[in-house]
Design a protein around this motif. Structure first.
Motif, short mmCIF file in Angstrom:
data_model
loop_
_atom_site.label_atom_id
_atom_site.label_comp_id
_atom_site.label_asym_id
_atom_site.label_seq_id
_atom_site.Cartn_x
_atom_site.Cartn_y
_atom_site.Cartn_z
N GLN A 150 -1.79 53.19 34.89
CA GLN A 150 -2.22 52.99 36.31
C GLN A 150 -2.55 54.47 37.01
O GLN A 150 -1.31 54.67 37.52
N GLU A 151 -2.72 54.52 37.87
CA GLU A 151 -2.65 55.73 39.36
C GLU A 151 -2.61 54.86 40.02
O GLU A 151 -4.21 55.31 40.79
N VAL A 152 -1.74 53.67 41.17
CA VAL A 152 -2.21 53.42 42.59
C VAL A 152 -1.05 54.70 43.14
O VAL A 152 0.14 54.99 43.33
N TYR A 153 -2.50 55.75 43.91
CA TYR A 153 -1.38 56.40 44.35
C TYR A 153 -2.80 56.36 46.06
O TYR A 153 -3.76 56.11 45.77
N ASP A 154 -1.80 56.79 47.08
CA ASP A 154 -2.49 56.59 48.45
C ASP A 154 -2.61 58.50 49.08
O ASP A 154 -1.53 58.90 49.79
N PRO A 155 -3.78 59.00 48.52
CA PRO A 155 -2.74 60.43 48.96
C PRO A 155 -3.44 61.06 50.53
O PRO A 155 -2.56 61.34 50.93
N ASP A 156 -3.74 59.96 50.69
CA ASP A 156 -4.02 60.01 52.69
C ASP A 156 -3.06 59.69 53.77
O ASP A 156 -2.58 60.16 54.47
N THR A 157 -2.05 58.03 52.72
CA THR A 157 -1.32 57.69 53.43
C THR A 157 -0.48 59.41 53.73
O THR A 157 0.74 59.20 54.27
N THR A 201 5.83 51.31 57.12
CA THR A 201 5.31 52.91 55.80
C THR A 201 6.30 54.03 57.14
O THR A 201 6.97 54.81 56.48
N VAL A 202 5.97 53.91 57.96
CA VAL A 202 6.24 54.84 59.30
C VAL A 202 7.34 55.22 59.47
O VAL A 202 8.61 55.77 59.57
N LYS A 203 7.95 53.70 59.96
CA LYS A 203 9.72 53.81 60.15
C LYS A 203 10.21 54.08 58.50
O LYS A 203 11.85 54.53 58.78
N LEU A 204 9.89 54.00 57.97
CA LEU A 204 10.74 54.26 56.31
C LEU A 204 10.83 55.55 56.14
O LEU A 204 11.60 55.94 55.99
N CYS A 205 9.78 56.15 56.08
CA CYS A 205 9.29 57.66 56.22
C CYS A 205 9.41 58.41 56.98
O CYS A 205 10.68 59.65 55.96
N SER A 206 9.68 58.49 58.09
CA SER A 206 9.83 59.25 59.00
C SER A 206 10.87 58.71 59.73
O SER A 206 12.24 60.04 60.92
N GLY A 207 11.90 57.59 60.11
CA GLY A 207 12.19 57.09 61.01
C GLY A 207 12.52 56.92 62.91
O GLY A 207 13.12 57.15 63.89
N SER A 208 11.49 57.26 62.71
CA SER A 208 10.78 57.45 64.01
C SER A 208 10.46 55.80 64.61
O SER A 208 10.20 54.82 63.84
N ALA A 209 10.95 55.62 65.67
CA ALA A 209 10.57 53.59 66.87
C ALA A 209 9.46 54.33 66.55
O ALA A 209 8.09 54.58 66.25
N SER A 225 -8.63 58.64 56.52
CA SER A 225 -8.40 57.00 56.16
C SER A 225 -7.61 56.83 57.87
O SER A 225 -7.35 55.35 58.19
N TYR A 226 -7.46 57.76 58.99
CA TYR A 226 -6.51 58.18 60.26
C TYR A 226 -7.13 58.54 60.69
O TYR A 226 -7.46 59.37 60.52
N HIS A 227 -6.95 58.33 61.60
CA HIS A 227 -6.93 59.04 62.93
C HIS A 227 -5.93 58.71 64.33
O HIS A 227 -5.31 58.02 64.54
N VAL A 228 -4.85 59.73 64.06
CA VAL A 228 -3.70 59.62 65.37
C VAL A 228 -3.52 60.21 66.66
O VAL A 228 -4.32 61.53 66.24
N TYR A 229 -3.66 59.32 67.46
CA TYR A 229 -3.90 60.14 68.84
C TYR A 229 -2.61 60.23 69.48
O TYR A 229 -2.01 59.39 69.49
N ARG A 230 -2.86 61.07 70.57
CA ARG A 230 -0.91 61.53 71.19
C ARG A 230 -1.38 60.65 72.52
O ARG A 230 -2.88 61.13 73.11
N VAL A 231 -0.36 59.95 73.59
CA VAL A 231 -0.66 59.35 74.25
C VAL A 231 -0.41 60.26 75.51
O VAL A 231 1.00 60.60 75.61
#
Length: 694
Positions: free
Chosen positions: A528-535, A561-569, A680-686
């Motif tokens: 199988q190929e459970v893969y998420d390139p956008d994430t 997922t963000v906390k796991l992979c980047s360590g950001s709060a 899949s995602y849009h990121v906005y800076r506050v």
């Protein structure tokens, strides 16, 4: 006698004495033979029992090891785990469960185990604006124990941390299967039942465990210990066991109960249901009072120790399990009979119902969010269809019917004043007289009733359906009970029950092997190929372009997922048992509501947010059940819904924020700046400084 004495006696007298002496010697020799024969038989029987136990244990361990290997291979084929990069492997921890792996990595990166543990107790780098005790709040003892073992064993020299972590979980699943094997073996008397239970377990795996796609979940760590506790409890309840076996079962039950309570925050609810089953056994005098007192000691001591280990967790003090135990202990101390026992149960049930009604009385976002979770939905008919196709459900109903009717007969005898039989024979045909069988009847009825109401409870019910059914079809006592009811006389019922207890599981096992063995092999060979390139693209961008001190807002699953992979709060965590985190999640979810940009900006800045992640799958979510979409739940809580002829309509003078943001016009651009986007995602800076553009 001397030779002179023999000479003085007549010849006839001498012959008589010799004959008498010869008879005495033969009699003494015969007595010696009769004394040695039982000893020889007992030693031979003990040797046979030892050989049978050895091969049974060998089969149980082999089944567990093979199942762990099967899970590992399936997991690797499904996610291409061994060929992925570290980031891609971490993203495979789905449904926000990767957050737990982050803390495991943190413990390994710490200068020492003690330093890492201290940092987790005063963690101010996970939830923005808060200092939390992560060990207490997220039940991180599995990660603490695993990281400690990884350190002290020197495993870093030959295995990667992620493989050690995943392998430990799969190893516990081997313990799970082995305990079910042993439990079915103890009840039926043959380890063929254990092999049949394992076969049904593997076939029905999607309805038994979530470990293959959500490895770090708390129940993946805890439920193997619950299965060990149930197996030890089963052996402890058996009649006519040796004192050494009883002590071994008691110690195993004590350790597994404590560990189960320590590793999972919801474990005391599971033990409360088990306590109700044991309460019924005690109420009808189906188990000695001495054993019940010992079990109560295990519960109370485990609760006390876990209370201390979890930093005086107040939840345990208000748990229904503790209320039940206190009521039973007081009733036993004052020698109050059944009515007081029942009143204590009703009191505990009243407390639970009161708390539930108080929590679910208001139709707000959090309540609806929890009730819309798949675990709280009723199970679909496909669950029972799959169990029927695997042949487990029809035989389960047969075994349950026989055991339940025999149990009711036993209860009627107890109420009539007849004592409990301890020396049961196969010819008696009274399977309901066995305390361990009666316990499992109550066990499967209670958890089965909950599984009919909540889909998530099937993971506590289905494994024991497989075990209980395998025990029944392999037990001569069950077939003998049926034949005694039928008053079978044409064929000797004992012989026929022994034949059926061997033939029926053999036929079932052959049919399962013929139908499902090719499917298992095909499942393992299918790549199988459970893969998420956008994430992967999103997380890679965050790691390269965003400061580590930045704070992210978004859905709790994404933030895990963000906390796991980047360590950001992050602003919230994927934890549904913490009401404060759920309220923070509600605030973060407002980006999918129909509210003005100014309101969203105020909410995000109050949480010290620097970046907000908007997911297309939530913003444009399409479901048949519209009432459970995130945007529908927000519209309901914000009072923006009208019901007309069974249809639900949302209205507001503002557009949906997540959709209006994409237009890039004022006033949205005054408060937010888009810095990343893909399918899949849009990121906005506050924006820290508001720029008014018209």
């Amino acid at each position: 006698s001397s030779s002179d004495d023999w000479d003085d006696e007549p010849l006839a007298t001498i012959k008589m004495k010799r004959t008498k002496a010869t008879k005495e010697q033969k009699a003494s020799a015969n007595n010696k033979k009769t004394k040695t024969k039982p000893a020889d038989k007992s030693s031979k029987g003990f040797l046979q029992h030892l050989v049978r136990v050895f091969f049974g244990c060998l089969a149980a361990v082999a089944c567990g090891v093979l199942y762990a290997g099967y899970l590992s291979t399936y997991h690797d084929r499904k996610f291409w785990f061994s060929t992925r990069q570290e980031l891609e492997r971490e993203i495979t921890f789905q449904a926000g469960s990767g957050l737990y792996y982050y803390y495991y990595k943190h413990m390994l990166a710490a200068t020492s185990f003690e330093r890492g543990f201290y940092e987790l107790t005063i963690d101010n780098r996970t939830v923005s604006g808060q200092t939390i005790n992560a060990v207490k709040r997220l039940s991180l003892y599995p990660e603490l124990i695993t990281s400690y073992i990884y350190r002290v064993t020197g495993s870093q020299d030959f295995v990667e941390p992620i493989y050690f972590y995943v392998g430990t979980v799969f190893g516990l699943q081997a313990v799970y299967v082995t305990a079910l094997f042993v439990c079915s073996w103890v009840m039926s008397g043959t380890w063929v039942a254990g092999m049949l239970a394992v076969a049904w377990y593997v076939i029905n795996r999607p309805d038994i465990t979530k470990v293959d796609h959500a490895v770090p979940l708390r129940d993946s760590w805890a439920l193997p210990y619950f299965s060990c506790q149930v197996a030890a409890l089963t052996g402890f309840l058996c009649n006519n066991i040796s004192s050494a076996t009883e002590m071994f079962c008691y110690l195993t039950m004590s350790v597994s109960t404590f560990t189960f309570l320590l590793l999972w925050e919801h474990s005391h609810y599971v033990l409360f249901i088990q306590g109700l089953c044991l309460f019924l056994l005690d109420s009808f005098d189906l188990v000695p009072s001495r054993k019940m007192a010992d079990i109560h000691k295990v519960y109370l001591s485990s609760l006390l120790l876990v209370y201390l280990f979890q930093f005086q967790n107040a939840t345990l003090l208000s748990s229904p399990l503790l209320g039940l135990l206190i009521g039973l202990v007081l009733a036993r101390y004052f020698q109050v009979e059944l009515p007081v026992h029942i009143s204590s149960i009703l009191f505990s049930s009243y407390i639970i119902s009161y708390n539930s009604s108080a929590f679910f009385s208001v139709s707000d976002f959090i309540t609806n969010l929890l009730m819309c979770q798949e675990s709280f939905q009723r199970p679909g008919q496909d669950l029972f269809l799959r169990l029927t196709q695997a042949s487990v459900l029809p035989f389960y109903l047969l075994v349950l019917t026989v055991c339940l009717l025999s149990t009711l007969q036993t209860i009627y005898r107890r109420l009539s004043g007849q004592p409990m039989k301890t020396n049961l024979r196969l010819e008696d045909g009274q399977i309901g007289e066995q305390p361990e069988v009666v316990y499992h009847v109550f066990h499967t009825l209670f958890f089965g009733a909950l599984a009919l109401l909540f889909d998530g409870m099937k993971y506590l019910w289905t494994p024991y359906v497989c075990m209980f059914t395998a025990f029944g079809v392999c037990s001569p006592d069950l077939w003998m009970t049926v034949f005694k009811w039928l008053k079978l006389k044409s064929i000797h019922p004992v012989v026929l029950s022994l034949i059926l207890s061997t033939a029926v599981p053999t036929i079932i096992g052959f049919s399962l092997w013929r139908e499902y063995w090719p499917r298992v092999l095909a499942e393992l060979s299918d790549l199988q190929e459970v893969y998420d390139p956008d994430t992967v693209e999103l997380i890679s961008w965050i790691k390269l372009n965003v400061p580590v001190a930045a704070v992210f807002a978004g859905s709790p699953q994404m933030l895990g997922t963000v906390k796991l992979c980047s360590g950001s709060a992050v602003t919230s965590l994927p934890l549904y048992s913490d009401i404060s985190l759920l309220k923070r999640a509600e605030d973060s979810y407002q980006v999918y509501a129909m509210r003005p940009a100014e309101d969203i900006y105020k909410i995000l800045t109050s949480q010290k947010t620097n970046y907000v992640i908007i997911e297309e799958s939530i913003c444009n979510e399409i479901r048949l059940n519209k009432g459970c979409r995130i945007k529908d739940l927000l519209d309901i809580s914000n009072g923006q819904v009208v019901y007309d002829k069974g249809e639900m309509y949302s209205f507001s003078k503002y557009g949906r924020f997540c959709q209006e943001m994409k237009m890039n016009y004022s006033p949205y651009t005054n408060y937010f700046t888009r810095v990343f986007w893909n399918r899949s995602y849009h990121v906005y800076r506050v924006n820290s400084v508001i720029s008014f553009q018209y």
